[in-house]
Scaffold this motif. Structure first.
Motif, mmCIF file in Angstrom:
data_model
loop_
_atom_site.group_PDB
_atom_site.id
_atom_site.type_symbol
_atom_site.label_atom_id
_atom_site.label_comp_id
_atom_site.label_asym_id
_atom_site.label_seq_id
_atom_site.Cartn_x
_atom_site.Cartn_y
_atom_site.Cartn_z
ATOM 1 N N PHE A 36 11.105 -6.604 -3.978
ATOM 2 C CA PHE A 36 10.163 -7.159 -2.998
ATOM 3 C C PHE A 36 8.992 -7.822 -3.724
ATOM 4 O O PHE A 36 8.638 -8.972 -3.445
ATOM 5 N N LEU A 37 8.398 -7.103 -4.650
ATOM 6 C CA LEU A 37 7.217 -7.612 -5.342
ATOM 7 C C LEU A 37 7.553 -8.820 -6.213
ATOM 8 O O LEU A 37 6.798 -9.801 -6.252
ATOM 9 N N PHE A 38 8.707 -8.770 -6.881
ATOM 10 C CA PHE A 38 9.088 -9.899 -7.728
ATOM 11 C C PHE A 38 9.355 -11.147 -6.892
ATOM 12 O O PHE A 38 8.958 -12.246 -7.258
ATOM 13 N N ARG A 39 10.019 -10.970 -5.768
ATOM 14 C CA ARG A 39 10.261 -12.132 -4.896
ATOM 15 C C ARG A 39 8.944 -12.711 -4.382
ATOM 16 O O ARG A 39 8.825 -13.911 -4.173
ATOM 17 N N TYR A 40 7.976 -11.863 -4.192
ATOM 18 C CA TYR A 40 6.673 -12.288 -3.689
ATOM 19 C C TYR A 40 5.869 -13.010 -4.773
ATOM 20 O O TYR A 40 5.249 -14.029 -4.510
ATOM 21 N N THR A 41 5.898 -12.479 -6.000
ATOM 22 C CA THR A 41 5.026 -13.009 -7.060
ATOM 23 C C THR A 41 5.728 -13.885 -8.090
ATOM 24 O O THR A 41 5.074 -14.663 -8.768
ATOM 25 N N GLN A 42 7.027 -13.673 -8.282
ATOM 26 C CA GLN A 42 7.784 -14.323 -9.362
ATOM 27 C C GLN A 42 7.235 -13.937 -10.735
ATOM 28 O O GLN A 42 7.376 -14.687 -11.701
ATOM 29 N N GLU A 43 6.591 -12.770 -10.825
ATOM 30 C CA GLU A 43 6.029 -12.291 -12.088
ATOM 31 C C GLU A 43 6.583 -10.902 -12.386
ATOM 32 O O GLU A 43 6.271 -9.944 -11.695
ATOM 33 N N GLU A 44 7.397 -10.835 -13.427
ATOM 34 C CA GLU A 44 8.073 -9.588 -13.766
ATOM 35 C C GLU A 44 7.095 -8.464 -14.111
ATOM 36 O O GLU A 44 7.163 -7.371 -13.565
ATOM 37 N N GLN A 45 6.162 -8.741 -15.036
ATOM 38 C CA GLN A 45 5.240 -7.690 -15.482
ATOM 39 C C GLN A 45 4.329 -7.231 -14.350
ATOM 40 O O GLN A 45 4.114 -6.039 -14.171
ATOM 41 N N LEU A 46 3.815 -8.153 -13.582
ATOM 42 C CA LEU A 46 2.955 -7.792 -12.454
ATOM 43 C C LEU A 46 3.718 -6.921 -11.459
ATOM 44 O O LEU A 46 3.200 -5.911 -10.980
ATOM 45 N N SER A 47 4.942 -7.278 -11.188
ATOM 46 C CA SER A 47 5.766 -6.516 -10.244
ATOM 47 C C SER A 47 6.003 -5.099 -10.750
ATOM 48 O O SER A 47 5.880 -4.129 -9.994
ATOM 49 N N MET A 48 6.326 -4.966 -12.031
ATOM 50 C CA MET A 48 6.541 -3.632 -12.603
ATOM 51 C C MET A 48 5.251 -2.810 -12.556
ATOM 52 O O MET A 48 5.273 -1.624 -12.227
ATOM 53 N N ASP A 49 4.137 -3.455 -12.867
ATOM 54 C CA ASP A 49 2.849 -2.751 -12.843
ATOM 55 C C ASP A 49 2.509 -2.254 -11.441
ATOM 56 O O ASP A 49 2.040 -1.131 -11.273
ATOM 57 N N ILE A 50 2.749 -3.090 -10.449
ATOM 58 C CA ILE A 50 2.430 -2.699 -9.070
ATOM 59 C C ILE A 50 3.327 -1.550 -8.622
ATOM 60 O O ILE A 50 2.862 -0.628 -7.954
ATOM 61 N N VAL A 51 4.601 -1.575 -8.996
ATOM 62 C CA VAL A 51 5.495 -0.459 -8.642
ATOM 63 C C VAL A 51 4.954 0.830 -9.265
ATOM 64 O O VAL A 51 4.848 1.862 -8.591
ATOM 65 N N HIS A 52 4.604 0.762 -10.531
ATOM 66 C CA HIS A 52 4.062 1.932 -11.208
ATOM 67 C C HIS A 52 2.785 2.427 -10.504
ATOM 68 O O HIS A 52 2.631 3.613 -10.225
ATOM 69 N N ASP A 53 1.886 1.485 -10.216
ATOM 70 C CA ASP A 53 0.636 1.833 -9.529
ATOM 71 C C ASP A 53 0.896 2.416 -8.142
ATOM 72 O O ASP A 53 0.166 3.302 -7.680
ATOM 73 N N PHE A 55 3.514 4.236 -7.149
ATOM 74 C CA PHE A 55 3.934 5.633 -7.260
ATOM 75 C C PHE A 55 2.781 6.524 -7.731
ATOM 76 O O PHE A 55 2.686 7.680 -7.327
ATOM 77 N N GLU A 56 1.916 5.967 -8.552
ATOM 78 C CA GLU A 56 0.725 6.710 -8.954
ATOM 79 C C GLU A 56 -0.157 6.991 -7.735
ATOM 80 O O GLU A 56 -0.671 8.089 -7.559
ATOM 81 N N ARG A 57 -0.317 5.976 -6.903
ATOM 82 C CA ARG A 57 -1.118 6.129 -5.678
ATOM 83 C C ARG A 57 -0.465 7.133 -4.744
ATOM 84 O O ARG A 57 -1.147 7.925 -4.097
ATOM 85 N N LEU A 58 0.856 7.111 -4.659
ATOM 86 C CA LEU A 58 1.568 8.077 -3.817
ATOM 87 C C LEU A 58 1.227 9.499 -4.259
ATOM 88 O O LEU A 58 0.974 10.366 -3.419
ATOM 89 N N GLN A 59 1.223 9.722 -5.559
ATOM 90 C CA GLN A 59 0.887 11.056 -6.057
ATOM 91 C C GLN A 59 -0.514 11.477 -5.625
ATOM 92 O O GLN A 59 -0.742 12.624 -5.274
ATOM 93 N N LYS A 60 -1.448 10.530 -5.632
ATOM 94 C CA LYS A 60 -2.832 10.838 -5.277
ATOM 95 C C LYS A 60 -3.027 11.004 -3.776
ATOM 96 O O LYS A 60 -3.934 11.709 -3.341
ATOM 97 N N THR A 61 -2.212 10.306 -2.982
ATOM 98 C CA THR A 61 -2.405 10.314 -1.521
ATOM 99 C C THR A 61 -1.284 11.051 -0.799
ATOM 100 O O THR A 61 -1.110 10.872 0.403
ATOM 101 N N LEU A 62 -0.555 11.849 -1.528
ATOM 102 C CA LEU A 62 0.597 12.559 -0.967
ATOM 103 C C LEU A 62 0.237 13.323 0.302
ATOM 104 O O LEU A 62 0.990 13.323 1.272
ATOM 105 N N HIS A 63 -0.936 13.932 0.304
ATOM 106 C CA HIS A 63 -1.369 14.720 1.462
ATOM 107 C C HIS A 63 -1.509 13.880 2.733
ATOM 108 O O HIS A 63 -1.395 14.398 3.829
ATOM 109 N N SER A 64 -1.741 12.567 2.587
ATOM 110 C CA SER A 64 -1.932 11.732 3.778
ATOM 111 C C SER A 64 -0.618 11.148 4.317
ATOM 112 O O SER A 64 -0.618 10.522 5.367
ATOM 113 N N TYR A 65 0.479 11.348 3.590
ATOM 114 C CA TYR A 65 1.762 10.877 4.107
ATOM 115 C C TYR A 65 2.228 11.818 5.205
ATOM 116 O O TYR A 65 2.267 13.027 5.040
#
Length: 179
Positions: A36-53, A55-65
């Motif tokens: 999804f992110l790569f199709r949106y941005t056409q930037e491989e590194q940015l897409s990988m970074d956002i995916v990583h970020d 999941f990191e955010r999910l860990q921090k906001t797990l209680h709100s899911y």
């Protein structure tokens, strides 16, 4: 123990302390989010970074899911999309303000211009250099830069302001000579 669990079952297991469940969730959804992110941005590194970020955010906001409000997949897409928009908006802001420091824009500059920027950044006082590199090259928000450097946000803003002023003066000749 069932071999195939749903993403919602994985997240519930993770909430109960099962670290492997988080790894399985990551494994199940990484490619979908990345595509999804790569199709949106056409930037491989940015897409990988956002995916990583994401999941990191999910860990921090797990209680709100809340499973009642939607699937884990849609929750992660919401997080990823917000992170992406914020990053692109920050990039756009910096690009119009200071174009040669934004990674996506650097391809339009000659090798000599890129070298001039690197040399100018190297001349910055160490404290200002750190702020510039974290903000522009690593695309971090000022709040995170403050946290990383263990300084107040006001100090980050001040160092950034002074560094930009220095770099503009230092690079004026290199980038306005052709104009």
């Amino acid at each position: 123990m069932g071999l195939m669990k749903s993403n919602e079952e994985w997240i519930e297991a993770y909430k109960q302390g099962d670290i492997e469940a988080f790894n399985m969730l990551y494994h199940n959804l990484y490619e979908t989010l990345y595509c999804f992110l790569f199709r949106y941005t056409q930037e491989e590194q940015l897409s990988m970074d956002i995916v990583h970020d994401t999941f990191e955010r999910l860990q921090k906001t797990l209680h709100s899911y809340d499973v009642e409000k939607g699937t884990v997949k849609s929750y992660l897409f919401q997080i990823a999309y917000r992170l992406l928009v914020n990053k692109l908006n920050r990039r756009k802001k910096w690009q119009t303000f200071f174009p040669f420091l934004v990674p996506a824009a650097t391809s339009q500059f000659s090798a000599d211009e890129k070298l001039a920027v690197q040399e100018a950044i190297a001349k910055l006082p160490e404290k200002q250099r750190g702020v510039i590199l974290l903000t522009y090259y690593h695309d971090l928000p000022q709040e995170e830069v403050a946290q990383i450097l263990s300084i107040p946000i006001g100090t980050v803003k001040s160092r950034l302001h002074n560094a930009i002023k220095f770099l503009k003066d230092e690079l004026k000749e290199d980038f306005h000579a052709e104009g």
